[in-house]
Design a protein around this motif. Structure first.
Motif, short mmCIF file in Angstrom:
data_model
loop_
_atom_site.label_atom_id
_atom_site.label_comp_id
_atom_site.label_asym_id
_atom_site.label_seq_id
_atom_site.Cartn_x
_atom_site.Cartn_y
_atom_site.Cartn_z
N GLN A 196 0.89 -1.18 0.16
CA GLN A 196 0.05 -0.06 0.02
C GLN A 196 0.99 1.35 -0.11
O GLN A 196 2.09 1.12 0.82
CB GLN A 196 -0.74 0.03 1.23
CG GLN A 196 -2.22 -0.86 0.89
CD GLN A 196 -3.42 -0.27 1.93
OE1 GLN A 196 -3.71 0.81 1.82
NE2 GLN A 196 -3.88 -1.00 2.81
N GLU A 197 0.04 2.21 -0.68
CA GLU A 197 1.07 3.54 -0.65
C GLU A 197 0.82 4.39 0.23
O GLU A 197 -0.38 4.53 0.76
CB GLU A 197 0.75 4.11 -2.05
CG GLU A 197 1.36 3.24 -3.27
CD GLU A 197 1.45 4.33 -4.49
OE1 GLU A 197 1.87 5.56 -4.83
OE2 GLU A 197 1.06 3.82 -5.70
N ALA A 198 1.81 5.23 0.65
CA ALA A 198 1.31 6.30 1.61
C ALA A 198 2.38 7.55 1.40
O ALA A 198 3.45 7.43 0.81
CB ALA A 198 1.85 5.88 3.00
N ILE A 272 9.53 21.55 0.98
CA ILE A 272 8.79 20.36 1.20
C ILE A 272 9.37 19.19 0.63
O ILE A 272 9.68 19.23 -0.33
CB ILE A 272 7.37 20.59 0.80
CG1 ILE A 272 6.55 21.53 1.30
CG2 ILE A 272 6.42 19.24 0.84
CD1 ILE A 272 6.00 21.49 2.78
N LEU A 273 9.53 18.37 1.67
CA LEU A 273 10.07 17.16 1.31
C LEU A 273 9.02 16.04 1.32
O LEU A 273 8.58 15.60 2.43
CB LEU A 273 11.41 16.63 2.12
CG LEU A 273 12.54 15.49 1.75
CD1 LEU A 273 13.05 15.75 0.44
CD2 LEU A 273 13.38 15.26 2.74
N TYR A 274 8.72 15.53 -0.01
CA TYR A 274 7.37 14.68 0.04
C TYR A 274 7.91 13.18 -0.33
O TYR A 274 8.36 13.01 -1.36
CB TYR A 274 6.61 15.23 -0.98
CG TYR A 274 5.24 14.30 -1.58
CD1 TYR A 274 5.63 13.22 -1.94
CD2 TYR A 274 4.12 14.93 -1.84
CE1 TYR A 274 4.34 12.33 -2.37
CE2 TYR A 274 3.11 14.50 -2.19
CZ TYR A 274 3.28 12.92 -2.54
OH TYR A 274 2.29 12.38 -3.31
N ALA A 275 7.66 12.37 0.63
CA ALA A 275 8.18 11.00 0.32
C ALA A 275 7.14 10.31 -0.12
O ALA A 275 6.09 9.94 0.55
CB ALA A 275 8.99 10.42 1.58
N GLY A 276 6.93 9.62 -1.38
CA GLY A 276 5.91 8.56 -1.72
C GLY A 276 6.53 7.28 -1.38
O GLY A 276 7.74 6.93 -1.83
N LEU A 277 5.70 6.55 -0.48
CA LEU A 277 6.03 5.22 0.03
C LEU A 277 5.44 4.33 -0.32
O LEU A 277 4.05 4.18 -0.69
CB LEU A 277 6.16 5.26 1.68
CG LEU A 277 6.85 6.76 2.27
CD1 LEU A 277 6.42 6.77 3.74
CD2 LEU A 277 8.48 6.42 2.22
N MET A 278 5.99 3.04 -0.21
CA MET A 278 5.22 1.79 -0.47
C MET A 278 5.67 0.96 0.82
O MET A 278 6.66 0.70 1.09
CB MET A 278 5.51 0.96 -1.58
CG MET A 278 4.71 -0.23 -1.96
SD MET A 278 3.22 0.04 -2.54
CE MET A 278 3.26 0.22 -4.31
N ILE A 279 4.54 0.58 1.50
CA ILE A 279 4.40 -0.35 2.88
C ILE A 279 4.56 -1.92 2.10
O ILE A 279 3.29 -2.14 1.94
CB ILE A 279 3.39 -0.03 3.83
CG1 ILE A 279 3.53 1.60 3.70
CG2 ILE A 279 3.95 -0.65 4.96
CD1 ILE A 279 4.87 2.17 4.31
N THR A 280 5.46 -2.72 2.12
CA THR A 280 5.57 -4.05 1.53
C THR A 280 5.87 -4.91 2.66
O THR A 280 5.92 -4.59 3.85
CB THR A 280 6.74 -4.24 0.55
OG1 THR A 280 7.90 -4.15 1.26
CG2 THR A 280 6.70 -2.87 -0.51
N LYS A 281 5.64 -6.18 2.41
CA LYS A 281 5.83 -7.11 3.32
C LYS A 281 7.24 -7.39 3.78
O LYS A 281 7.76 -7.77 4.93
CB LYS A 281 5.27 -8.50 2.69
CG LYS A 281 3.88 -8.83 2.74
CD LYS A 281 3.45 -10.01 2.06
CE LYS A 281 1.88 -10.50 1.90
NZ LYS A 281 1.44 -11.56 1.38
#
Length: 429
Positions: A196-198, A272-281
């Motif tokens: 899921q992305e955050a 602004i530092l905007y981190a596009g994240l993926m929360i993986t297993k």
């Protein structure tokens, strides 16, 4: 004080609206703004007919008026060097300079920085020509991949591929048919991450980092995360996906190493530092960085912000963020639903009259932020692919969603559409 907001989208409407609430601010100018900023209830907000990349005119306006703080919305303005130009004239401006903006303006630069800073990200290779990219794909297993145009492509230069054939087609679109123009002179091919992305946005002056509550964007066009990538079809904040423990991990393993690596590269970062994240297993991974407020993440964040935005942005611009007061957030969640033009993210028509804005504005705890709109003969009409960001607060995510969609149902124009499932990921078991 007088503030200038550069840009004309939903993000800029939200920023102008929040900045206009400051007791310290007498006037907010928005260049070029949109129909929403033109009709904003606050008399302190006024549009200026200057394009967001017309740096000489923006600079002349800021000096003439005189502007105490400029806040830059779009990445194109930052990549064009607006911060460098204003700083050279001794004007206070919030945002990264042209060199630091490369973190978003070049996917290749970003991926290499992540590798050198030991920030977790997907395995990748970079390419400049069609033949070597094809050869690389032919020699790889037939697995899901992501192909990214190197440069700025309005959020559309990322192509998610299920197999080798789709990846080869994506490479050809970028390099052979030049679908994204100069943005495709280089490309990145990386492993497709599952999870899921955050989005985690932080304000930094290059020394201190002030993290904002996490949000979750919805990039694919259609319900269930199907269809082509867009600039963002909606967002909500906070997201239960990012726990306090995970946020600490983002700060320690992502934000701090990135700021330090940029400093080592002599590209110190303010903005602004905007981190596009993926929360993986397998854990936390960085998909990409943006260097400005996200759109539409900015809208729910500004709805929730209760303290004075000016104090923090001014302190960051001055390099004294450690002295800034803490940001205070409404504990209630906010949900933003993007209403788009028929055909978006492909071709669409403009100039359709928008009805029901007054009724939508009357929905409790809801706010309609304009993105692709303009005024024609006293009527608000569509002027872009993403037209409105209908945003609402609620006692829970489900109630915020209900309020946002209640306001959405009030609004009509020929070809209007939206996703129906914004924030549902937060409610999934």
């Amino acid at each position: 004080m007088k503030v200038l907001v550069v840009g004309g989208g939903g993000r800029e409407h939200a920023l102008a609206w929040k900045l206009g609430q400051s007791k310290r601010v007498d006037q907010v100018f928005v260049a070029p703004g949109n129909a929403g900023t033109a009709e904003e209830d606050s008399a302190a907000i006024e549009n200026v007919e200057i394009g967001d990349t017309n740096i000489p005119q923006l600079l002349a306006f800021a000096k003439k008026n005189p502007i105490d703080l400029t806040v830059v919305g779009p990445e194109a303005s930052l990549a064009a060097g607006i911060v460098d130009a204003f700083t050279a004239e001794g004007l206070r401006i919030f945002g990264p300079n042209k060199q630091a903006t490369e973190l978003e303006a070049s996917k290749v630069f970003c991926k290499n920085l992540l590798r050198h800073a030991d920030v977790p990200t997907a395995d990748f290779r970079t390419f400049r020509d069609l033949e070597s990219a094809r050869l690389f794909l032919d020699e790889r297993e037939d697995t899901p991949m992501v192909v990214k145009a190197d440069g700025l492509a309005a959020g559309k230069g990322v192509i998610v591929c299920s197999n080798r054939a789709e990846a080869i087609e994506a490479v050809e679109r970028i390099i052979l048919t030049e679908e994204f123009g100069a943005a495709g002179q280089q490309l990145v091919i990386e492993d497709r991450l599952v999870g899921q992305e955050a989005s985690v946005l932080a304000i930094t002056d290059g020394h201190t980092i002030l993290t904002m509550p996490a949000a979750q964007d919805h990039k694919p066009a259609y319900d269930g995360d199907r269809g082509p990538n867009t600039g963002g079809m909606g967002a909500y904040s906070p997201t239960p996906l990012v726990t306090d423990e995970l946020m600490r991990s983002v700060e320690e393993k992502v934000l701090v190493p990135t700021v330090h690596q940029l400093k080592r590269m002599r590209k110190p970062f303010k903005g602004i530092l905007y981190a596009g994240l993926m929360i993986t297993k397998q854990g936390l991974k960085v998909l990409e960085y943006n260097v400005r407020f996200g759109d539409p993440e900015c809208q729910p964040l500004m709805m929730r912000l209760q303290s004075d935005l000016v104090d923090v942005l001014e302190a960051a611009a001055d390099g004294r963020l450690d002295e800034a007061p803490d940001m205070i957030w409404d504990p209630r969640p906010a949900v933003c639903v993007v209403m788009a033009s028929e055909g978006y993210p492909g071709d669409y028509t403009r100039g359709h009259a928008i009805r029901g804005l007054t009724e939508a504005a009357a929905v409790p705890d809801a706010k309609v932020f304009h993105a692709g709109t303009k005024m024609v003969d006293g009527q608000v009409v569509t002027n872009g692919g993403r037209v409105l960001g209908v945003t609402a607060l609620g006692s829970s995510i489900s109630s915020a969603k209900l309020q946002a969609y209640t306001a959405v149902k009030c609004i009509r124009w020929n070809g209007a559409w939206c996703r129906k499932d914004i924030s549902d990921k937060a409610l999934a078991p």
